[in-house]
Design a protein around this motif. Structure first.
Motif, PDB file in Angstrom:
ATOM      1  N   TYR A 102       0.854  -1.185   0.000  1.00 42.41           N
ATOM      2  CA  TYR A 102       0.000   0.000   0.000  1.00 42.41           C
ATOM      3  C   TYR A 102       0.891   1.235   0.000  1.00 42.41           C
ATOM      4  CZ  TYR A 102      -3.411  -3.428   1.610  1.00 42.41           C
ATOM      5  OH  TYR A 102      -4.214  -4.525   1.719  1.00 42.41           O
ATOM      6  N   LEU A 103       0.450   2.267  -0.712  1.00 40.27           N
ATOM      7  CA  LEU A 103       1.174   3.524  -0.757  1.00 40.27           C
ATOM      8  C   LEU A 103       0.224   4.633  -0.331  1.00 40.27           C
ATOM      9  CD1 LEU A 103       3.820   4.968  -1.498  1.00 40.27           C
ATOM     10  CD2 LEU A 103       2.923   5.257  -3.801  1.00 40.27           C
ATOM     11  N   PHE A 104       0.553   5.320   0.759  1.00 42.32           N
ATOM     12  CA  PHE A 104      -0.256   6.425   1.277  1.00 42.32           C
ATOM     13  C   PHE A 104       0.642   7.649   1.384  1.00 42.32           C
ATOM     14  CE2 PHE A 104      -2.035   2.591   3.316  1.00 42.32           C
ATOM     15  CZ  PHE A 104      -3.297   2.613   2.775  1.00 42.32           C
ATOM     16  N   GLY A 105       0.585   8.510   0.407  1.00 44.38           N
ATOM     17  CA  GLY A 105       1.430   9.703   0.431  1.00 44.38           C
ATOM     18  C   GLY A 105       2.892   9.298   0.394  1.00 44.38           C
ATOM     19  N   SER A 106       3.629   9.647   1.448  1.00 41.63           N
ATOM     20  CA  SER A 106       5.045   9.285   1.509  1.00 41.63           C
ATOM     21  C   SER A 106       5.270   7.994   2.290  1.00 41.63           C
ATOM     22  CB  SER A 106       5.836  10.426   2.156  1.00 41.63           C
ATOM     23  OG  SER A 106       5.425  10.598   3.488  1.00 41.63           O
ATOM     24  N   VAL A 111       2.295  -5.440   3.820  1.00 40.09           N
ATOM     25  CA  VAL A 111       1.618  -6.322   4.764  1.00 40.09           C
ATOM     26  C   VAL A 111       1.775  -7.749   4.272  1.00 40.09           C
ATOM     27  CG1 VAL A 111      -0.579  -6.854   5.861  1.00 40.09           C
ATOM     28  CG2 VAL A 111      -0.040  -4.488   5.281  1.00 40.09           C
ATOM     29  N   THR A 112       2.325  -8.626   5.126  1.00 42.91           N
ATOM     30  CA  THR A 112       2.519 -10.033   4.760  1.00 42.91           C
ATOM     31  C   THR A 112       2.124 -10.923   5.934  1.00 42.91           C
ATOM     32  OG1 THR A 112       4.817  -9.916   5.493  1.00 42.91           O
ATOM     33  CG2 THR A 112       4.415  -9.588   3.156  1.00 42.91           C
ATOM     34  N   ASN A 113       1.677 -12.139   5.600  1.00 45.29           N
ATOM     35  CA  ASN A 113       1.405 -13.154   6.612  1.00 45.29           C
ATOM     36  C   ASN A 113       2.660 -13.988   6.804  1.00 45.29           C
ATOM     37  OD1 ASN A 113      -1.279 -12.655   7.333  1.00 45.29           O
ATOM     38  ND2 ASN A 113      -2.023 -13.657   5.469  1.00 45.29           N
ATOM     39  N   THR A 114       3.079 -14.181   8.034  1.00 46.00           N
ATOM     40  CA  THR A 114       4.239 -15.011   8.347  1.00 46.00           C
ATOM     41  C   THR A 114       3.828 -16.062   9.367  1.00 46.00           C
ATOM     42  OG1 THR A 114       4.982 -13.579  10.151  1.00 46.00           O
ATOM     43  CG2 THR A 114       5.820 -13.070   7.952  1.00 46.00           C
ATOM     44  N   SER A 115       4.745 -16.912   9.714  1.00 42.65           N
ATOM     45  CA  SER A 115       4.454 -17.932  10.724  1.00 42.65           C
ATOM     46  C   SER A 115       4.288 -17.307  12.111  1.00 42.65           C
ATOM     47  CB  SER A 115       5.568 -18.982  10.742  1.00 42.65           C
ATOM     48  OG  SER A 115       6.795 -18.363  11.078  1.00 42.65           O
ATOM     49  N   GLN A 116       4.864 -16.126  12.313  1.00 37.23           N
ATOM     50  CA  GLN A 116       4.749 -15.436  13.597  1.00 37.23           C
ATOM     51  C   GLN A 116       3.430 -14.672  13.714  1.00 37.23           C
ATOM     52  OE1 GLN A 116       8.193 -12.964  13.516  1.00 37.23           O
ATOM     53  NE2 GLN A 116       9.579 -14.611  14.140  1.00 37.23           N
ATOM     54  N   LEU A 118       0.891 -11.507  11.569  1.00 32.83           N
ATOM     55  CA  LEU A 118       0.794 -10.488  10.523  1.00 32.83           C
ATOM     56  C   LEU A 118       1.968  -9.529  10.665  1.00 32.83           C
ATOM     57  CD1 LEU A 118      -1.105  -9.610   8.227  1.00 32.83           C
ATOM     58  CD2 LEU A 118      -2.193  -8.077   9.853  1.00 32.83           C
ATOM     59  N   LEU A 119       2.753  -9.371   9.599  1.00 31.14           N
ATOM     60  CA  LEU A 119       3.927  -8.505   9.605  1.00 31.14           C
ATOM     61  C   LEU A 119       3.643  -7.290   8.746  1.00 31.14           C
ATOM     62  CD1 LEU A 119       6.972  -8.013  10.205  1.00 31.14           C
ATOM     63  CD2 LEU A 119       7.442  -9.267   8.106  1.00 31.14           C
ATOM     64  N   ILE A 120       3.862  -6.106   9.327  1.00 30.75           N
ATOM     65  CA  ILE A 120       3.636  -4.854   8.599  1.00 30.75           C
ATOM     66  C   ILE A 120       4.937  -4.067   8.609  1.00 30.75           C
ATOM     67  CG2 ILE A 120       2.316  -2.712   8.502  1.00 30.75           C
ATOM     68  CD1 ILE A 120       0.135  -4.166  10.092  1.00 30.75           C
ATOM     69  N   ASN A 121       5.488  -3.813   7.443  1.00 34.62           N
ATOM     70  CA  ASN A 121       6.668  -2.961   7.288  1.00 34.62           C
ATOM     71  C   ASN A 121       6.198  -1.594   6.808  1.00 34.62           C
ATOM     72  OD1 ASN A 121       8.711  -4.796   7.979  1.00 34.62           O
ATOM     73  ND2 ASN A 121       8.539  -5.770   5.964  1.00 34.62           N
ATOM     74  N   ILE A 122       6.614  -0.546   7.498  1.00 34.90           N
ATOM     75  CA  ILE A 122       6.235   0.822   7.146  1.00 34.90           C
ATOM     76  C   ILE A 122       7.509   1.577   6.792  1.00 34.90           C
ATOM     77  CG2 ILE A 122       5.114   2.942   7.910  1.00 34.90           C
ATOM     78  CD1 ILE A 122       3.619   1.240   9.979  1.00 34.90           C
ATOM     79  N   LEU A 123       7.540   2.150   5.605  1.00 33.09           N
ATOM     80  CA  LEU A 123       8.695   2.919   5.148  1.00 33.09           C
ATOM     81  C   LEU A 123       8.233   4.317   4.777  1.00 33.09           C
ATOM     82  CD1 LEU A 123      11.670   3.137   4.145  1.00 33.09           C
ATOM     83  CD2 LEU A 123      10.836   2.382   1.918  1.00 33.09           C
ATOM     84  N   ASP A 124       8.871   5.318   5.381  1.00 31.84           N
ATOM     85  CA  ASP A 124       8.612   6.708   5.022  1.00 31.84           C
ATOM     86  C   ASP A 124       9.596   7.072   3.919  1.00 31.84           C
ATOM     87  OD1 ASP A 124       8.048   9.377   4.796  1.00 31.84           O
ATOM     88  OD2 ASP A 124       8.331   9.837   6.916  1.00 31.84           O
ATOM     89  N   THR A 125       9.099   7.205   2.692  1.00 27.95           N
ATOM     90  CA  THR A 125       9.989   7.445   1.552  1.00 27.95           C
ATOM     91  C   THR A 125      10.598   8.844   1.586  1.00 27.95           C
ATOM     92  OG1 THR A 125       8.105   8.120   0.190  1.00 27.95           O
ATOM     93  CG2 THR A 125       8.793   5.799   0.080  1.00 27.95           C
ATOM     94  N   GLY A 126      10.002   9.747   2.323  1.00 28.02           N
ATOM     95  CA  GLY A 126      10.550  11.100   2.409  1.00 28.02           C
ATOM     96  C   GLY A 126      11.784  11.175   3.287  1.00 28.02           C
ATOM     97  N   THR A 127      11.780  10.464   4.412  1.00 28.67           N
ATOM     98  CA  THR A 127      12.899  10.543   5.355  1.00 28.67           C
ATOM     99  C   THR A 127      13.736   9.273   5.410  1.00 28.67           C
ATOM    100  OG1 THR A 127      11.532   9.762   7.189  1.00 28.67           O
ATOM    101  CG2 THR A 127      11.625  12.143   6.833  1.00 28.67           C
ATOM    102  N   GLY A 128      13.184   8.155   4.932  1.00 30.54           N
ATOM    103  CA  GLY A 128      13.901   6.895   4.995  1.00 30.54           C
ATOM    104  C   GLY A 128      13.691   6.142   6.301  1.00 30.54           C
ATOM    105  N   ASP A 129      12.876   6.667   7.189  1.00 36.12           N
ATOM    106  CA  ASP A 129      12.583   5.978   8.442  1.00 36.12           C
ATOM    107  C   ASP A 129      11.758   4.727   8.170  1.00 36.12           C
ATOM    108  OD1 ASP A 129      13.879   7.973   9.815  1.00 36.12           O
ATOM    109  OD2 ASP A 129      12.043   9.087  10.276  1.00 36.12           O
ATOM    110  N   GLN A 130      12.035   3.682   8.932  1.00 36.54           N
ATOM    111  CA  GLN A 130      11.357   2.411   8.708  1.00 36.54           C
ATOM    112  C   GLN A 130      10.930   1.831  10.041  1.00 36.54           C
ATOM    113  OE1 GLN A 130      13.662  -0.302   6.415  1.00 36.54           O
ATOM    114  NE2 GLN A 130      12.052  -1.819   6.265  1.00 36.54           N
ATOM    115  N   SER A 131       9.726   1.238  10.072  1.00 35.19           N
ATOM    116  CA  SER A 131       9.195   0.575  11.255  1.00 35.19           C
ATOM    117  C   SER A 131       8.660  -0.789  10.869  1.00 35.19           C
ATOM    118  CB  SER A 131       8.062   1.379  11.885  1.00 35.19           C
ATOM    119  OG  SER A 131       8.526   2.617  12.339  1.00 35.19           O
ATOM    120  N   GLU A 132       8.704  -1.703  11.820  1.00 35.90           N
ATOM    121  CA  GLU A 132       8.189  -3.046  11.592  1.00 35.90           C
ATOM    122  C   GLU A 132       7.264  -3.413  12.742  1.00 35.90           C
ATOM    123  OE1 GLU A 132      10.399  -7.077  11.943  1.00 35.90           O
ATOM    124  OE2 GLU A 132      10.768  -6.292   9.923  1.00 35.90           O
ATOM    125  N   ILE A 133       6.056  -3.853  12.401  1.00 37.21           N
ATOM    126  CA  ILE A 133       5.056  -4.225  13.395  1.00 37.21           C
ATOM    127  C   ILE A 133       4.686  -5.674  13.171  1.00 37.21           C
ATOM    128  CG2 ILE A 133       2.772  -3.736  14.323  1.00 37.21           C
ATOM    129  CD1 ILE A 133       3.072  -0.906  13.148  1.00 37.21           C
TER     130      ILE A 133
END
Length: 137
Positions: A102-106, A111-116, A118-133
């Protein structure tokens, strides 16, 4: 005779000695002190202040133009809606989030299903900051 005069001086000194009553007088005008102390208290407090006013939240908001403010507000609303859907899917009966990109602005969300779970990777393309939930199953 000497002792008698000393005793007499001591007794008269007791009656002639004066004392005064201890009285508390507040300094702060908010607690009944003299109002002329206000400027002195304020300047003393400002001299001891260790915080810099240019880092305040109101100054940070003043530097944003309306387009930046709108895009930040939109990003916050999208993240809020995404988190609401995630919690609703995990803890209540709601629409499930489909795996995908999904792309929302920057913000780029993966979103992927894993054995652990639901894994959500969030990348801010403007600053390069990245989060993983990871939401466990």
């Amino acid at each position: 005779m000497k002792t008698f005069t000393l005793l007499l001086l001591f007794i008269t000194g007791m009656f002639l000695g004066k004392s005064q009553q201890l009285v508390y007088k507040p300094i702060n005008p908010a607690f009944g002190g003299d109002t002329f102390n206000y400027q002195w208290l304020l300047s003393s407090a400002n001299a001891q202040n260790q915080f810099d006013s240019k880092d305040s939240y109101s100054d940070l908001l003043g530097n944003l133009n309306s387009i930046d403010s709108f895009s930040q507000s939109l990003n916050r609303q999208i993240l809020s809606e995404l988190s609401r859907k995630l919690f609703q899917d995990q803890f209540g009966d709601g629409e499930s989030i489909q795996p995908g990109n999904y792309l929302f602005g920057s913000l780029y969300l993966q979103v992927t299903n894993t054995s652990q779970g639901l894994l959500i990777n969030i990348l801010d393309t403007g600053t390069g900051d990245q989060s993983e939930i990871v939401i466990p199953k």
